[in-house]
Design a protein around this motif. Sequence first.
Motif, PDB file in Angstrom:
ATOM      1  N   LYS A   1      55.201  36.229  89.680  1.00  0.00           N
ATOM      2  CA  LYS A   1      54.401  35.188  90.329  1.00  0.00           C
ATOM      3  C   LYS A   1      53.065  35.815  90.699  1.00  0.00           C
ATOM      4  CE  LYS A   1      58.317  32.686  91.861  1.00  0.00           C
ATOM      5  NZ  LYS A   1      58.848  31.692  92.689  1.00  0.00           N
ATOM      6  N   GLN A   2      52.079  34.961  90.954  1.00  0.00           N
ATOM      7  CA  GLN A   2      50.735  35.484  91.223  1.00  0.00           C
ATOM      8  C   GLN A   2      50.696  36.482  92.371  1.00  0.00           C
ATOM      9  OE1 GLN A   2      47.485  32.756  91.663  1.00  0.00           O
ATOM     10  NE2 GLN A   2      47.454  32.237  89.498  1.00  0.00           N
ATOM     11  N   ALA A   3      51.373  36.204  93.471  1.00  0.00           N
ATOM     12  CA  ALA A   3      51.325  37.109  94.626  1.00  0.00           C
ATOM     13  C   ALA A   3      51.891  38.482  94.267  1.00  0.00           C
ATOM     14  CB  ALA A   3      52.088  36.508  95.803  1.00  0.00           C
ATOM     15  N   ASP A   4      53.019  38.494  93.554  1.00  0.00           N
ATOM     16  CA  ASP A   4      53.626  39.763  93.149  1.00  0.00           C
ATOM     17  C   ASP A   4      52.731  40.493  92.150  1.00  0.00           C
ATOM     18  OD1 ASP A   4      55.871  39.243  94.742  1.00  0.00           O
ATOM     19  OD2 ASP A   4      56.827  38.121  93.126  1.00  0.00           O
ATOM     20  N   TRP A   5      52.162  39.740  91.235  1.00  0.00           N
ATOM     21  CA  TRP A   5      51.257  40.311  90.238  1.00  0.00           C
ATOM     22  C   TRP A   5      50.061  40.980  90.908  1.00  0.00           C
ATOM     23  CZ3 TRP A   5      50.889  41.368  85.179  1.00  0.00           C
ATOM     24  CH2 TRP A   5      49.614  41.562  84.632  1.00  0.00           C
ATOM     25  N   CYS A   6      49.471  40.286  91.882  1.00  0.00           N
ATOM     26  CA  CYS A   6      48.286  40.815  92.561  1.00  0.00           C
ATOM     27  C   CYS A   6      48.593  42.135  93.263  1.00  0.00           C
ATOM     28  CB  CYS A   6      47.741  39.785  93.545  1.00  0.00           C
ATOM     29  SG  CYS A   6      47.014  38.360  92.699  1.00  0.00           S
ATOM     30  N   ARG A   7      49.753  42.211  93.901  1.00  0.00           N
ATOM     31  CA  ARG A   7      50.152  43.481  94.518  1.00  0.00           C
ATOM     32  C   ARG A   7      50.355  44.552  93.448  1.00  0.00           C
ATOM     33  NH1 ARG A   7      52.687  39.892  98.005  1.00  0.00           N
ATOM     34  NH2 ARG A   7      54.604  39.811  96.783  1.00  0.00           N
ATOM     35  N   PHE A   8      50.956  44.169  92.323  1.00  0.00           N
ATOM     36  CA  PHE A   8      51.254  45.097  91.240  1.00  0.00           C
ATOM     37  C   PHE A   8      49.987  45.704  90.637  1.00  0.00           C
ATOM     38  CE2 PHE A   8      52.354  45.614  86.619  1.00  0.00           C
ATOM     39  CZ  PHE A   8      53.174  46.723  86.761  1.00  0.00           C
TER      40      PHE A   8
ATOM     41  N   GLY B   1      46.789  45.339  91.936  1.00  0.00           N
ATOM     42  CA  GLY B   1      45.781  45.718  92.925  1.00  0.00           C
ATOM     43  C   GLY B   1      44.541  44.848  92.917  1.00  0.00           C
ATOM     44  N   ILE B   2      44.729  43.562  92.647  1.00  0.00           N
ATOM     45  CA  ILE B   2      43.621  42.604  92.658  1.00  0.00           C
ATOM     46  C   ILE B   2      43.961  41.527  93.688  1.00  0.00           C
ATOM     47  CG2 ILE B   2      42.374  40.855  91.322  1.00  0.00           C
ATOM     48  CD1 ILE B   2      42.900  42.559  88.827  1.00  0.00           C
ATOM     49  N   GLY B   3      42.977  41.126  94.488  1.00  0.00           N
ATOM     50  CA  GLY B   3      43.202  40.103  95.508  1.00  0.00           C
ATOM     51  C   GLY B   3      43.643  38.779  94.908  1.00  0.00           C
ATOM     52  N   PRO B   4      44.504  38.046  95.626  1.00  0.00           N
ATOM     53  CA  PRO B   4      45.041  36.791  95.110  1.00  0.00           C
ATOM     54  C   PRO B   4      43.988  35.732  94.795  1.00  0.00           C
ATOM     55  CG  PRO B   4      46.155  37.422  97.152  1.00  0.00           C
ATOM     56  CD  PRO B   4      45.065  38.414  96.910  1.00  0.00           C
ATOM     57  N   GLN B   5      42.988  35.594  95.649  1.00  0.00           N
ATOM     58  CA  GLN B   5      41.961  34.580  95.390  1.00  0.00           C
ATOM     59  C   GLN B   5      41.169  34.917  94.130  1.00  0.00           C
ATOM     60  OE1 GLN B   5      41.505  31.629  97.124  1.00  0.00           O
ATOM     61  NE2 GLN B   5      40.200  31.154  95.389  1.00  0.00           N
ATOM     62  N   ALA B   6      40.806  36.184  93.989  1.00  0.00           N
ATOM     63  CA  ALA B   6      40.075  36.603  92.791  1.00  0.00           C
ATOM     64  C   ALA B   6      40.920  36.349  91.553  1.00  0.00           C
ATOM     65  CB  ALA B   6      39.685  38.076  92.888  1.00  0.00           C
ATOM     66  N   TRP B   7      42.204  36.747  91.608  1.00  0.00           N
ATOM     67  CA  TRP B   7      43.059  36.568  90.434  1.00  0.00           C
ATOM     68  C   TRP B   7      43.227  35.095  90.092  1.00  0.00           C
ATOM     69  CZ3 TRP B   7      44.298  39.468  86.575  1.00  0.00           C
ATOM     70  CH2 TRP B   7      45.183  38.952  85.641  1.00  0.00           C
ATOM     71  N   ASN B   8      43.441  34.281  91.089  1.00  0.00           N
ATOM     72  CA  ASN B   8      43.587  32.846  90.852  1.00  0.00           C
ATOM     73  C   ASN B   8      42.335  32.292  90.153  1.00  0.00           C
ATOM     74  OD1 ASN B   8      44.989  30.325  91.097  1.00  0.00           O
ATOM     75  ND2 ASN B   8      43.621  29.816  92.777  1.00  0.00           N
ATOM     76  N   ASN B   9      41.175  32.742  90.576  1.00  0.00           N
ATOM     77  CA  ASN B   9      39.934  32.301  89.940  1.00  0.00           C
ATOM     78  C   ASN B   9      39.828  32.793  88.499  1.00  0.00           C
ATOM     79  OD1 ASN B   9      39.090  30.885  92.193  1.00  0.00           O
ATOM     80  ND2 ASN B   9      37.873  32.569  93.000  1.00  0.00           N
ATOM     81  N   TYR B  10      40.346  33.979  88.211  1.00  0.00           N
ATOM     82  CA  TYR B  10      40.348  34.480  86.831  1.00  0.00           C
ATOM     83  C   TYR B  10      41.274  33.630  85.969  1.00  0.00           C
ATOM     84  CZ  TYR B  10      38.504  38.806  88.966  1.00  0.00           C
ATOM     85  OH  TYR B  10      37.771  39.733  89.670  1.00  0.00           O
ATOM     86  N   GLU B  11      42.483  33.373  86.463  1.00  0.00           N
ATOM     87  CA  GLU B  11      43.463  32.603  85.684  1.00  0.00           C
ATOM     88  C   GLU B  11      43.025  31.161  85.470  1.00  0.00           C
ATOM     89  OE1 GLU B  11      47.607  32.445  86.557  1.00  0.00           O
ATOM     90  OE2 GLU B  11      47.836  34.617  86.476  1.00  0.00           O
TER      91      GLU B  11
ATOM     92  N   VAL C   1      44.228  46.013  85.439  1.00  0.00           N
ATOM     93  CA  VAL C   1      45.312  45.341  84.720  1.00  0.00           C
ATOM     94  C   VAL C   1      45.825  46.251  83.609  1.00  0.00           C
ATOM     95  CG1 VAL C   1      45.930  43.345  83.282  1.00  0.00           C
ATOM     96  CG2 VAL C   1      44.454  43.038  85.296  1.00  0.00           C
ATOM     97  N   CYS C   2      44.912  46.871  82.882  1.00  0.00           N
ATOM     98  CA  CYS C   2      45.298  47.763  81.782  1.00  0.00           C
ATOM     99  C   CYS C   2      46.123  48.941  82.287  1.00  0.00           C
ATOM    100  CB  CYS C   2      44.056  48.278  81.051  1.00  0.00           C
ATOM    101  SG  CYS C   2      43.112  47.010  80.203  1.00  0.00           S
ATOM    102  N   VAL C   3      45.682  49.564  83.351  1.00  0.00           N
ATOM    103  CA  VAL C   3      46.384  50.727  83.897  1.00  0.00           C
ATOM    104  C   VAL C   3      47.779  50.335  84.375  1.00  0.00           C
ATOM    105  CG1 VAL C   3      46.371  52.405  85.797  1.00  0.00           C
ATOM    106  CG2 VAL C   3      44.297  52.010  84.461  1.00  0.00           C
ATOM    107  N   ALA C   4      47.888  49.205  85.046  1.00  0.00           N
ATOM    108  CA  ALA C   4      49.170  48.783  85.612  1.00  0.00           C
ATOM    109  C   ALA C   4      50.155  48.291  84.550  1.00  0.00           C
ATOM    110  CB  ALA C   4      48.943  47.677  86.651  1.00  0.00           C
ATOM    111  N   THR C   5      49.665  47.726  83.465  1.00  0.00           N
ATOM    112  CA  THR C   5      50.551  47.032  82.522  1.00  0.00           C
ATOM    113  C   THR C   5      50.628  47.639  81.130  1.00  0.00           C
ATOM    114  OG1 THR C   5      48.813  45.550  81.729  1.00  0.00           O
ATOM    115  CG2 THR C   5      50.063  44.832  83.668  1.00  0.00           C
ATOM    116  N   GLY C   6      49.617  48.387  80.737  1.00  0.00           N
ATOM    117  CA  GLY C   6      49.580  48.914  79.376  1.00  0.00           C
ATOM    118  C   GLY C   6      48.885  48.005  78.383  1.00  0.00           C
TER     119      GLY C   6
END
Length: 98
Positions: A24-31, A33-43, A57-62
Amino acid sequence: MSGNSELQLLAERLRRTRESMKLKQADWCRFVGIGPQAWNNYERGINRISIDQAIKVCVATGVSLDWIYRGQLSGLPIELATTLQGKIVKKSNRNVGD
Protein backbone atom coordinates in the motif's frame (compact mmCIF):
# COMPACT_ATOMS: atom_id res chain seq x y z
CA MET A 1 3.83 12.05 -27.40
CA SER A 2 2.82 15.06 -25.37
CA GLY A 3 4.41 15.89 -22.04
CA ASN A 4 1.14 15.23 -20.21
CA SER A 5 0.79 11.75 -21.76
CA GLU A 6 4.40 10.96 -20.85
CA LEU A 7 3.75 12.07 -17.29
CA GLN A 8 0.70 9.79 -17.08
CA LEU A 9 2.71 6.82 -18.38
CA LEU A 10 5.43 7.55 -15.84
CA ALA A 11 2.81 7.75 -13.08
CA GLU A 12 1.34 4.42 -14.20
CA ARG A 13 4.76 2.72 -14.10
CA LEU A 14 5.34 4.01 -10.58
CA ARG A 15 1.94 2.71 -9.46
CA ARG A 16 2.49 -0.64 -11.16
CA THR A 17 5.89 -0.99 -9.54
CA ARG A 18 4.41 -0.43 -6.08
CA GLU A 19 1.48 -2.74 -6.73
CA SER A 20 3.79 -5.44 -8.07
CA MET A 21 5.51 -5.45 -4.71
CA LYS A 22 2.08 -5.75 -3.06
CA LEU A 23 2.53 -2.66 -0.90
CA LYS A 24 0.00 0.00 0.00
CA GLN A 25 1.15 3.57 -0.49
CA ALA A 26 1.95 4.20 3.19
CA ASP A 27 4.07 1.04 3.44
CA TRP A 28 5.74 1.79 0.12
CA CYS A 29 6.65 5.32 1.21
CA ARG A 30 8.32 4.01 4.36
CA PHE A 31 10.09 1.33 2.29
CA VAL A 32 11.57 3.70 -0.31
CA GLY A 33 11.93 6.78 1.91
CA ILE A 34 9.63 9.16 0.04
CA GLY A 35 6.90 11.21 1.75
CA PRO A 36 3.33 10.03 1.19
CA GLN A 37 2.05 13.28 -0.30
CA ALA A 38 4.92 13.47 -2.77
CA TRP A 39 4.45 9.83 -3.76
CA ASN A 40 0.72 10.23 -4.19
CA ASN A 41 1.37 13.18 -6.50
CA TYR A 42 3.84 11.08 -8.53
CA GLU A 43 1.39 8.18 -8.89
CA ARG A 44 -1.44 10.49 -9.89
CA GLY A 45 0.71 12.26 -12.48
CA ILE A 46 0.45 15.62 -10.75
CA ASN A 47 4.22 15.94 -10.34
CA ARG A 48 7.08 14.25 -12.18
CA ILE A 49 9.35 12.23 -9.91
CA SER A 50 12.81 13.79 -9.60
CA ILE A 51 15.98 11.86 -10.36
CA ASP A 52 16.92 11.90 -6.66
CA GLN A 53 13.57 10.42 -5.65
CA ALA A 54 13.65 7.91 -8.52
CA ILE A 55 17.09 6.75 -7.38
CA LYS A 56 15.60 6.04 -3.94
CA VAL A 57 13.08 3.77 -5.65
CA CYS A 58 15.86 2.08 -7.62
CA VAL A 59 18.01 1.47 -4.55
CA ALA A 60 15.10 0.09 -2.50
CA THR A 61 13.58 -2.12 -5.20
CA GLY A 62 16.16 -2.95 -7.86
CA VAL A 63 14.19 -1.29 -10.66
CA SER A 64 16.12 0.83 -13.11
CA LEU A 65 15.82 4.43 -14.15
CA ASP A 66 15.17 3.04 -17.65
CA TRP A 67 12.01 1.38 -16.29
CA ILE A 68 10.85 4.42 -14.37
CA TYR A 69 11.44 7.00 -17.10
CA ARG A 70 11.30 4.97 -20.31
CA GLY A 71 9.30 1.83 -19.52
CA GLN A 72 12.09 -0.60 -20.43
CA LEU A 73 11.86 -3.87 -18.53
CA SER A 74 15.40 -5.05 -19.34
CA GLY A 75 17.73 -5.05 -16.38
CA LEU A 76 14.99 -5.49 -13.77
CA PRO A 77 15.02 -8.32 -11.25
CA ILE A 78 13.39 -11.27 -13.06
CA GLU A 79 10.53 -11.70 -10.58
CA LEU A 80 9.61 -8.05 -10.77
CA ALA A 81 9.95 -7.91 -14.57
CA THR A 82 7.67 -10.94 -14.89
CA THR A 83 5.06 -9.42 -12.59
CA LEU A 84 5.19 -6.06 -14.36
CA GLN A 85 4.98 -7.73 -17.77
CA GLY A 86 1.88 -9.60 -16.60
CA LYS A 87 0.25 -6.34 -15.51
CA ILE A 88 1.03 -4.76 -18.89
CA VAL A 89 -0.48 -7.72 -20.78
CA LYS A 90 -3.61 -7.77 -18.59
CA LYS A 91 -4.14 -4.04 -19.10
CA SER A 92 -3.73 -4.26 -22.88
CA ASN A 93 -6.16 -7.22 -22.99
CA ARG A 94 -8.74 -5.16 -21.07
CA ASN A 95 -8.39 -2.33 -23.58
CA VAL A 96 -9.05 -4.60 -26.59
CA GLY A 97 -12.82 -4.65 -25.98
CA ASP A 98 -13.08 -0.94 -25.17
